[in-house]
Write an enzyme that holds these catalytic residues in place. Structure first.
Site, mmCIF file in Angstrom:
data_model
loop_
_atom_site.group_PDB
_atom_site.id
_atom_site.type_symbol
_atom_site.label_atom_id
_atom_site.label_comp_id
_atom_site.label_asym_id
_atom_site.label_seq_id
_atom_site.Cartn_x
_atom_site.Cartn_y
_atom_site.Cartn_z
ATOM 1 C CE1 TYR A 10 -3.270 -2.721 -0.049
ATOM 2 C CE2 TYR A 10 -3.889 -2.185 2.199
ATOM 3 C CZ TYR A 10 -4.081 -2.926 1.054
ATOM 4 O OH TYR A 10 -5.073 -3.862 1.011
ATOM 5 C CG ASP A 64 -7.292 -4.281 3.860
ATOM 6 O OD1 ASP A 64 -8.285 -4.250 4.588
ATOM 7 O OD2 ASP A 64 -7.139 -3.529 2.876
#
Ligand code: NAD
Length: 368
Positions: free
Chosen positions: A143, A250
């Site tokens: 990310y 996540d």
């Protein structure tokens, strides 16, 4: 009385102020009793901050967050701010807090309360007594890795991100997981894709090295992320602590969360690096968002935020007994068939947000 501890409370948007109000109720109760000496300062974040200051969090609030012993956050966002520029959107406030406080370890417990066992999509026998802690790396990995973007190579368009981890980034989050396991079931499962990713091979190597050096007394296993996803819905009780990277964390933490069946019941904590004075930066928040669809209706379930408060007692202030009491009070309230609208079922009594908070305090009174 113990030294005062400063808590920065950022209720945010939508149902944020409503659920945070019930944490304030508990703090007022426990301060009055002398169990805690919390000094609460409230401030704005998200859309509420944007409306006043034109940004999602101000520099002054950031300074308060750095100085506080712990931060509690409600939720941010809502359709009102859909057209605001990306850098000032409500979510930008949350991201800035996480980034500048360097909150690299995200702790997401997935606990199944007996009284809510039917809310899960899995069979009761698979999830009874379930208590998993997922430790997700939060500030690195794909990310954030560079380079990222889009470009034309030999006339063909590409989109790309970079999955990259340093040894210190893996080491510090694995330490959090091992330390956590020692206070729980003493087992850590480290999750990556070492079968197909170089960064996965590296992740496994670093975790194995740390384990041998400092945590040989904790049971360590390794699992590929795809298998972990399967095992979470096949036989979730096999896990104690799972540690994994930002991307897999996540996905897997959302998957584990749903084993419990209800968004309104899920707490989280994000921790940083201990400083020279022994203080660990920390932010506690429910997993759910600002739920604009039920804002102001008294329907919000405050238990995720109350359970986040319990995590704060445990991890920021080492008040394990008081945290146990809050968790037990929540169990007891559910055991008395009291429910908010989101977890309501036949034969139960529906309570408003405030009445649920009051019911938890009443149970805390009984627990002493
Ligand atoms: P949401 O979590 O706000 O709501 C999803 C559904 O769950 C809604 O039907 C809502 O009513 C219900 N719900 C959520 N929390 C509840 C609670 N405590 N009690 C009862 N019901 C509850 O997610 P969404 O609708 O996708 O997003 C709404 C806004 O929240 C968006 O602006 C989004 O960006 C933001 N958001 C913020 C955070 C955060 O602050 N950490 C997280 C997720 C979403």
């Amino acid at each position: 009385m113990s030294d005062p501890k400063n808590i920065l409370m950022l209720a945010g948007d939508g149902i944020g102020p409503e659920v945070m109000g019930e944490v304030k109720r508990i703090i007022d109760w426990s301060n009055a009793k002398g169990d805690t000496n919390f000094v609460v300062e409230e401030d704005l974040v998200g859309g509420a901050c944007y409306d006043v200051h034109g940004v999602a969090v101000t520099d002054a609030t950031m300074a308060k967050a750095h100085a506080a012993d712990a931060v509690m956050l409600g939720a941010v966002g809502g359709p009102k701010w859909d057209d605001v520029a990306r850098e000032n959107r409500p979510e930008a406030g949350l991201l800035r807090l996480r980034k500048e406080m360097d909150l690299f370890a995200n702790l997401r417990p997935a606990v199944v309360f007996d009284a809510l066992i039917d809310a899960s999509s899995l069979k009761p026998e698979l999830i009874k007594g379930l208590d998993i802690m997922i430790v997700r790396e939060l500030t690195a990995g794909v990310y954030f890795g560079q380079p990222r973007g889009e470009e034309i190579r030999d006339g063909v368009a590409y989109g790309f991100d970079t999955q990259i981890y340093s040894e210190p980034e893996i080491d510090r989050v694995a330490r959090v997981a091992f330390d956590m396991a020692k206070k729980r079931g003493n087992r850590v499962c480290s999750v990556e894709k070492a079968n197909v990713m170089e960064s996965g091979v590296f992740w496994r190597k670093v975790v194995t090295k740390l384990h041998a050096a400092d945590y040989a007394d904790v049971e360590l296993s390794h699992m590929y992320a795809d298998n972990c996803a399967m095992q979470l819905v096949r036989a979730p009780a096999q896990f104690d602590v799972i540690v994994t990277d930002n991307l897999f964390g996540d996905i897997l933490s959302d998957c584990a969360a749903m084993l419990t069946g209800s968004l309104g019941m899920l707490p989280s904590a994000s921790l940083g690096t201990k400083d020279a004075n022994g203080k660990t930066p920390a932010m506690y928040e429910p997993v759910h968002g600002s739920a604009p669809d039920i804002q102001g209706e008294g329907k919000a379930n405050p238990l995720a935020t109350i359970l986040s408060y319990s995590m704060m007692l445990r991890y920021s202030f080492n008040l394990g007994q008081q945290a146990d009491n809050v968790d037990q009070a929540v169990q007891n309230v559910l055991g008395q068939n009291l429910r908010t609208a989101d977890i309501m079922s036949k034969g139960m009594t529906q309570l408003s947000t405030q009445d649920m908070g009051k019911a938890v305090v009443a149970e805390l009174e009984k627990l002493g």
